[in-house]
Design an enzyme around this catalytic site. Structure first.
Site: not given
Length: 513
Positions: A287, A361
């Protein structure tokens, strides 16, 4: 946590640090100023019926979240009156909205930090209002200070003050079964919701997948919930490639926790699946600066599922609930999964990992397939899944996707009922093609635009055939980086817990299909 009592005592004679009353915004040419809400009649009488005028002189308007303090009138044993805004007054003969009461009670509870006892003289039309005010008080009084004062301070503090110790709900009937039940429900739900907040706020060096699993195990023993924990060895043997892949870069190994609450007379089975990334660095797809500091909150979905299952057990709901906590820490290292790697999931499908920061996910996919094997009546997953959902709906609203429109609508309605803003979102079929992979069955990324919907389409691939399913993306409301508002604190919010509990109640009652 703040102690709650129901009281039929009159406000003037009650010994307390403060009397909390409601004030609403008037409407129309003859009622443009603040309006004193029901429940405060004794206080208004002590001001010779001129309390609204006094409040207006002090600048009060009745706007939501507004707090006005004034000395109590002569003859009152409490020294202070706290007038809290309820927002627009309801139309004639209409009741105050439960969420308005919840927010007002929360604001007042936070404003009274440091007080030993407060009497809440807010409108209590029925047991639903009792529950709303009780929830608001308990939610608003929340404080997380476990890491302050070197941990020596036994009572939590807020701005140097302990949370409100006791709240008496005036107008509540201690012997009324419905009032007592509403108070007990509020206490059970909010205690578990606040435990979820604690988990979200706990630093990731202390909340690892292993320690989270230990907390769940202890809670299971306390509340009669069967808990099964799959560690790295069991996950490897079972072929949980998604959870293992995400957790492969961390020294703290992943876990899959299954919590099973059963009721002897239940004929419905609800499965709840929570994303539990105890810290999300993004992995190899690191990130950018400024996006790492709050990533301890990426397990908010698992915290919500955990809290909801325990709350359901405490309430003795006539429904079987299985909670699945997909726990991993997403870190970059020499053993971390790389962009371009292919993972074989628990379902047998292969996934090409194009971005290691789309990891939620992957762990959810394994847990969804595991939940599907038990053929529940419905599956609901909860996750801080995509920044795209925050861009779409902001910081206070979660998105709801589903493979059944009626089920999606029922969830949105349940969320509205308990005061959690949500919005129905579609699953456009044309976006599925963007996840086609030349190497694997599917890629974990698709088109950039509509990224939150793409994530929902990915998850749908791992739901068993014929099973009703919904996905709640709580990325926006799960963690409040701004100032407290209403009953919502800074930090972890416990988003979706109340919605999940309400879904469980509706399922138990046979009102959810």
């Amino acid at each position: 946590m703040t102690a709650l009592t129901l009281s039929t005592a009159a406000a003037p004679g009650l010994r307390a640090d403060a009397i909390v009353i409601g004030v609403a915004k008037g409407s129309g040419p003859k009622a443009a100023g603040p309006v004193v809400a029901p429940g405060a009649e004794a206080v208004d009488k002590a001001y010779d019926g001129r309390l609204a005028g006094v409040l207006e002189t002090l600048g009060a308007s009745g706007a939501e979240g507004e707090v006005t303090k004034l000395p109590a009138p002569a003859g009152f044993k409490a020294p202070l009156v706290v007038a809290v805004g309820l927002g627009a007054a309801p139309e004639k003969d209409a009741e105050y909205d439960g969420e308005a009461l919840r927010k007002a009670a929360g604001v007042a509870a936070r404003a009274l930090a440091g007080s030993k006892k407060a009497a809440f003289a807010l409108p209590l039309g029925d047991a639903g209002d009792v529950g709303a005010v009780a929830e608001g008080v308990l939610l608003g009084a929340y404080s997380f200070d476990a890491y302050k004062d070197n941990g020596k301070n036994a009572s939590a503090k807020k701005n140097g003050k302990a949370p409100l110790a006791e709240a008496a709900l005036l107008g509540g009937k201690p012997r009324d079964k419905e009032h007592k039940a509403a108070l007990e429900r509020a206490t059970a739900v909010v205690e578990e919701l606040n435990r979820a907040r604690d988990l979200v706020n706990t630093p990731p060096n202390d909340l690892t997948p292993e320690s989270f699993a230990a907390i769940a195990t202890a809670a299971g023993k306390e509340h009669g919930i069967k808990v099964q924990v799959l560690d790295e060895k069991a996950l490897t043997k079972g072929g949980y490639g998604g959870i293992l892949g995400v957790g492969s870069g961390s020294a703290a190994g992943p876990r899959l926790v299954k919590l099973s609450y059963t009721h002897s007379e239940a004929d419905k089975h609800l499965a709840l699946v929570g994303k539990g990334i105890t810290y999300d660095s993004g992995g190899i797809s690191l990130k950018p600066a400024g996006h790492n500091e709050t990533m301890k909150c990426d397990m908010s979905g698992a915290a919500a599922v955990f809290a909801a299952v325990v709350a359901a057990a405490r309430l003795g709901l006539e429904v079987n609930i299985t909670g699945w906590l997909a726990l991993a820490e997403n870190m970059p290292s020499g053993s971390a999964v790389r962009p371009g790697d292919v993972l074989r999931m628990y379902s047998g499908k292969t996934v090409e990992v194009l971005n290691t920061d789309a990891e939620g996910r992957l762990v959810l996919a394994d847990a969804l397939w595991a939940a599907s094997q038990e053929k529940p009546d419905a599956i609901v997953d909860v996750a801080t899944l995509t920044g795209a959902m925050v861009l779409a709906l902001g910081n206070r609203t979660f998105g709801v996707m589903a493979n059944d429109d009626a089920f999606r609508s029922a969830i949105v309605e349940a969320a509205e009922e308990v005061g959690e803003p949500s919005w129905p979102m579609p699953l456009p079929e044309h976006l599925r093609k963007g996840m086609d992979s030349p190497t694997a069955d599917i890629a974990n990324m698709g088109e950039r635009m509509g990224g939150g919907l793409v994530a929902g389409l990915f998850l749908r691939e791992f739901v068993g055939e014929g099973i009703t399913w919904a996905h709640l993306d709580i990325a926006g409301p799960a963690f409040n980086e701004g100032s407290p508002f209403g009953y919502t604190p800074k930090g972890g919010t416990g988003s979706a817990v109340r919605t999940l509990v309400r879904l469980a109640e509706l399922t138990a009652a046979g009102d959810l299909g």
